[in-house]
Scaffold this motif. Structure first.
Motif, PDB file in Angstrom:
ATOM      1  N   THR A   1     -37.440 -65.386 -45.744  1.00 21.54           N
ATOM      2  CA  THR A   1     -37.513 -66.051 -44.444  1.00 21.54           C
ATOM      3  C   THR A   1     -36.104 -66.253 -43.870  1.00 21.54           C
ATOM      4  N   LEU A   2     -35.092 -66.011 -44.706  1.00 18.25           N
ATOM      5  CA  LEU A   2     -33.721 -66.158 -44.199  1.00 18.25           C
ATOM      6  C   LEU A   2     -33.357 -64.937 -43.348  1.00 18.25           C
ATOM      7  N   PRO A   3     -32.540 -65.115 -42.336  1.00 18.60           N
ATOM      8  CA  PRO A   3     -32.069 -63.937 -41.600  1.00 18.60           C
ATOM      9  C   PRO A   3     -31.203 -63.067 -42.514  1.00 18.60           C
ATOM     10  N   VAL A   4     -31.405 -61.749 -42.431  1.00 14.28           N
ATOM     11  CA  VAL A   4     -30.580 -60.822 -43.216  1.00 14.28           C
ATOM     12  C   VAL A   4     -29.586 -60.173 -42.265  1.00 14.28           C
ATOM     13  N   LEU A   5     -28.318 -60.510 -42.443  1.00 11.55           N
ATOM     14  CA  LEU A   5     -27.275 -60.001 -41.545  1.00 11.55           C
ATOM     15  C   LEU A   5     -26.723 -58.705 -42.124  1.00 11.55           C
ATOM     16  N   ARG A   6     -26.667 -57.686 -41.276  1.00  7.88           N
ATOM     17  CA  ARG A   6     -26.188 -56.374 -41.729  1.00  7.88           C
ATOM     18  C   ARG A   6     -25.155 -55.871 -40.719  1.00  7.88           C
ATOM     19  N   PRO A   7     -23.946 -56.387 -40.816  1.00 10.34           N
ATOM     20  CA  PRO A   7     -22.960 -56.058 -39.771  1.00 10.34           C
ATOM     21  C   PRO A   7     -22.596 -54.578 -39.713  1.00 10.34           C
ATOM     22  N   ALA A   8     -22.848 -53.824 -40.805  1.00 10.57           N
ATOM     23  CA  ALA A   8     -22.483 -52.400 -40.788  1.00 10.57           C
ATOM     24  C   ALA A   8     -23.646 -51.534 -40.299  1.00 10.57           C
ATOM     25  N   ILE A   9     -24.685 -52.162 -39.816  1.00  9.56           N
ATOM     26  CA  ILE A   9     -25.947 -51.449 -39.553  1.00  9.56           C
ATOM     27  C   ILE A   9     -25.795 -50.236 -38.644  1.00  9.56           C
ATOM     28  N   GLY A  10     -24.926 -50.322 -37.657  1.00 11.52           N
ATOM     29  CA  GLY A  10     -24.795 -49.200 -36.716  1.00 11.52           C
ATOM     30  C   GLY A  10     -23.505 -48.424 -36.897  1.00 11.52           C
ATOM     31  N   MET A  11     -22.879 -48.611 -38.049  1.00 10.08           N
ATOM     32  CA  MET A  11     -21.569 -47.965 -38.225  1.00 10.08           C
ATOM     33  C   MET A  11     -21.668 -46.686 -39.044  1.00 10.08           C
ATOM     34  N   ASP A  12     -20.811 -45.731 -38.723  1.00 10.21           N
ATOM     35  CA  ASP A  12     -20.671 -44.527 -39.537  1.00 10.21           C
ATOM     36  C   ASP A  12     -19.882 -44.890 -40.791  1.00 10.21           C
ATOM     37  N   LYS A  13     -20.083 -44.062 -41.820  1.00 14.44           N
ATOM     38  CA  LYS A  13     -19.338 -44.309 -43.060  1.00 14.44           C
ATOM     39  C   LYS A  13     -17.833 -44.328 -42.784  1.00 14.44           C
ATOM     40  N   SER A  14     -17.361 -43.425 -41.923  1.00 14.89           N
ATOM     41  CA  SER A  14     -15.911 -43.359 -41.690  1.00 14.89           C
ATOM     42  C   SER A  14     -15.396 -44.651 -41.041  1.00 14.89           C
ATOM     43  N   GLU A  15     -16.238 -45.269 -40.223  1.00  8.85           N
ATOM     44  CA  GLU A  15     -15.823 -46.538 -39.605  1.00  8.85           C
ATOM     45  C   GLU A  15     -15.779 -47.653 -40.647  1.00  8.85           C
ATOM     46  N   ILE A  16     -16.740 -47.610 -41.568  1.00 13.15           N
ATOM     47  CA  ILE A  16     -16.755 -48.620 -42.630  1.00 13.15           C
ATOM     48  C   ILE A  16     -15.538 -48.426 -43.539  1.00 13.15           C
ATOM     49  N   VAL A  17     -15.242 -47.167 -43.837  1.00 17.37           N
ATOM     50  CA  VAL A  17     -14.100 -46.862 -44.707  1.00 17.37           C
ATOM     51  C   VAL A  17     -12.787 -47.326 -44.062  1.00 17.37           C
ATOM     52  N   ALA A  18     -12.689 -47.179 -42.752  1.00 18.40           N
ATOM     53  CA  ALA A  18     -11.450 -47.611 -42.082  1.00 18.40           C
ATOM     54  C   ALA A  18     -11.228 -49.109 -42.297  1.00 18.40           C
ATOM     55  N   ILE A  19     -12.298 -49.892 -42.211  1.00 15.72           N
ATOM     56  CA  ILE A  19     -12.144 -51.338 -42.452  1.00 15.72           C
ATOM     57  C   ILE A  19     -11.851 -51.602 -43.933  1.00 15.72           C
ATOM     58  N   ALA A  20     -12.529 -50.856 -44.811  1.00 18.38           N
ATOM     59  CA  ALA A  20     -12.296 -51.028 -46.252  1.00 18.38           C
ATOM     60  C   ALA A  20     -10.829 -50.780 -46.594  1.00 18.38           C
ATOM     61  N   ARG A  21     -10.234 -49.796 -45.928  1.00 18.68           N
ATOM     62  CA  ARG A  21      -8.813 -49.534 -46.176  1.00 18.68           C
ATOM     63  C   ARG A  21      -7.964 -50.673 -45.641  1.00 18.68           C
ATOM     64  N   LYS A  22      -8.324 -51.139 -44.456  1.00 17.66           N
ATOM     65  CA  LYS A  22      -7.548 -52.222 -43.841  1.00 17.66           C
ATOM     66  C   LYS A  22      -7.545 -53.479 -44.712  1.00 17.66           C
ATOM     67  N   ILE A  23      -8.688 -53.792 -45.305  1.00 16.90           N
ATOM     68  CA  ILE A  23      -8.756 -55.020 -46.118  1.00 16.90           C
ATOM     69  C   ILE A  23      -8.472 -54.725 -47.588  1.00 16.90           C
ATOM     70  N   ASP A  24      -8.093 -53.470 -47.857  1.00 24.78           N
ATOM     71  CA  ASP A  24      -7.649 -53.074 -49.194  1.00 24.78           C
ATOM     72  C   ASP A  24      -8.730 -53.166 -50.275  1.00 24.78           C
ATOM     73  N   THR A  25      -9.990 -52.924 -49.883  1.00 24.39           N
ATOM     74  CA  THR A  25     -11.050 -52.884 -50.903  1.00 24.39           C
ATOM     75  C   THR A  25     -11.384 -51.449 -51.293  1.00 24.39           C
ATOM     76  N   PHE A  26     -10.975 -50.487 -50.462  1.00 24.64           N
ATOM     77  CA  PHE A  26     -11.436 -49.105 -50.638  1.00 24.64           C
ATOM     78  C   PHE A  26     -11.125 -48.542 -52.024  1.00 24.64           C
ATOM     79  N   GLU A  27      -9.862 -48.658 -52.437  1.00 22.90           N
ATOM     80  CA  GLU A  27      -9.465 -48.051 -53.707  1.00 22.90           C
ATOM     81  C   GLU A  27     -10.231 -48.645 -54.881  1.00 22.90           C
ATOM     82  N   THR A  28     -10.549 -49.923 -54.792  1.00 23.74           N
ATOM     83  CA  THR A  28     -11.343 -50.546 -55.855  1.00 23.74           C
ATOM     84  C   THR A  28     -12.787 -50.062 -55.766  1.00 23.74           C
ATOM     85  N   SER A  29     -13.315 -49.990 -54.559  1.00 24.07           N
ATOM     86  CA  SER A  29     -14.720 -49.607 -54.383  1.00 24.07           C
ATOM     87  C   SER A  29     -15.029 -48.210 -54.930  1.00 24.07           C
ATOM     88  N   ILE A  30     -14.050 -47.309 -54.850  1.00 26.12           N
ATOM     89  CA  ILE A  30     -14.364 -45.948 -55.276  1.00 26.12           C
ATOM     90  C   ILE A  30     -14.165 -45.719 -56.777  1.00 26.12           C
TER      91      ILE A  30
END
Ligand code: ATP
Ligand code: MG
Length: 399
Positions: free
Chosen positions: A312-341
């Motif tokens: 019943t809680l709202p499910v927030l999906r901020p990446a819902i309309g984003m391409d993978k490359s757009e998500i990756v750009a943010i992942a690089r900016k916040i420095d999570t990308f290298e860990t994620s892969i």
């Protein structure tokens, strides 16, 4: 008062906010800024006319102060400034010195003046004209460009002191963490979910994180990776309570008792139910996932509908309309990308069906669940036995 004192001015964002909202917003931002600066020294932090002043009360490394403040949501721009006595000679003595490096590397500049103390003997146009002339004589390679200057020098004459501002630096933008409520981030070891957490923190949500681990199918290193990802978010979010849910038994039951092509859907519904319990217990008002339409079989709109309807809680999906490359750009900016892969197995990738259902119907999945007749206590136990780690910047920085 020392002529060498430097402060940082923070410009607040979201100008549409008015009245009481604005002041709640600014107060939260100041509190977050204060927390973010812990360990760097003592600071006086106050606000005046939509600007927050961060003034070191002890010796500090200004570059580190600025760097930290650049991760505080609610700040659209930061501006380092020198504090000088409210005296024209003092301003003229300090400005060329304080701005030397910036002006030496620029071709064009302009001077802005703000005078809130009207007793100051020069008006704003006179300040601009006189200081502009002085800087031109000291840095003869410069040209004045009032439209697109490389360096904007601002002189501000206030009640107590005058300030000489350097160029603005970009802030993190967004809304102060905590002013928008609290939500539980379903954090996998992947690229998308840390980005989703960052995006919602940017909209003012405080985060807790929930991770599903299925040892021995998933390893201790996979778990460590999730801790590392949550830590990468800390500069933006402040502290995070991370819950690691023991998910093995539930996953095995779903694999053994359910039809293979529905496995992922059944698992995601189980995740939602457990995450919801933890979220409610922790006072959250919503869930956050890193899903994006069409990315994988379980992220069709029909599949999202089938997972949504168990909570019943709202499910927030901020990446819902984003391409993978757009998500990756943010992942690089916040420095999570290298860990994620880093290539460790996630519970989502164990028991993956060969032919997953991509257009499931909620009634059908509910019927399958009813036929499987899993003990509902399994969900409660998973939620209750989730292991809590409290991650704080202090903890991280002390390491
Ligand atoms: P991500 O890069 O975030 O892992 P993904 O594209 O790999 O995303 P899925 O594995 O299908 O997507 O998972 C979709 C979402 O479900 C994730 O973004 C995350 O929010 C949540 N999720 C997946 N696995 C886990 C897990 N082990 N623990 C907590 N949440 C998870
Ligand atoms: Mg994943």
């Amino acid at each position: 008062m020392s002529d060498q004192k430097e402060i940082v001015l923070l410009k607040c964002g979201e100008l549409v906010l008015k009245g009481q909202n604005r002041s709640t917003f600014e107060d939260a931002m100041m509190k977050n800024a204060r927390r973010r600066l812990e360990g760097l020294g003592k600071f006086h932090i106050w606000k005046s006319q939509s600007t927050v002043y961060v003034e070191p009360a002890t010796d500090v490394e200004m570059d580190r102060v600025v760097e930290r403040l650049q991760t505080v949501f609610g700040v659209v721009a930061l501006c380092p400034a020198r504090v000088v006595a409210k005296d024209w000679q003092a301003i003229c003595a300090a400005a060329p010195d304080y701005l030397a490096r910036d002006l030496a590397g620029a071709k064009t500049f302009k001077v802005n003046a703000k005078r809130s103390d009207k007793r100051f003997p020069m008006d704003s146009p006179a300040i601009c004209r006189e200081l502009g002339g002085l800087l031109l004589s000291r840095f003869p390679h410069l040209r004045v460009d009032v439209n697109q200057p490389e360096v904007t020098v601002t002189v501000e004459v206030r009640e107590k002191d005058a300030y000489i501002h350097k160029n603005q630096l970009p802030g993190a933008g967004g809304i102060p963490v905590g002013t928008g409520g609290k939500a539980a981030l379903l954090l996998s070891g992947g690229i998308d979910s840390p980005v989703a957490g960052y995006m919602m923190a940017k909209r003012g949500l405080e985060l807790i994180a929930v991770h599903f681990a299925s040892p021995p199918y998933t390893s201790e290193r996979a778990r460590q990776k999730v801790v590392a990802l949550a830590e990468k978010l800390l500069p933006y979010t402040g502290r995070i309570r991370l819950f690691v849910v023991p998910f093995t038994q539930l996953q095995e039951q779903l694999r053994d008792k359910g039809p293979e092509e529905y496995f992922t859907l059944l698992m995601r519904r189980a995740m939602m139910r457990v995450a919801e319990q933890i979220a409610i217990r922790e006072g959250c008002q919503g869930l956050i996932t890193g899903e994006s339409v069409g990315q994988v079989a379980s992220q069709t709109i029909q599949a999202l509908g089938v997972t949504d309807c168990v909570t019943t809680l709202p499910v927030l999906r901020p990446a819902i309309g984003m391409d993978k490359s757009e998500i990756v750009a943010i992942a690089r900016k916040i420095d999570t990308f290298e860990t994620s892969i880093l290539p460790y197995e996630d519970c989502c990738t164990v028991f993956t069906p060969r032919h997953p259902r991509t257009r499931p119907k909620a009634e059908e999945v509910a019927r399958i669940e009813a036929e499987m007749a899993l003990d509902p206590a399994l969900l409660d136990e998973a939620a209750q036995e989730a292991e809590l780690t409290v991650l704080t910047l202090r903890g991280m920085e002390n390491r």
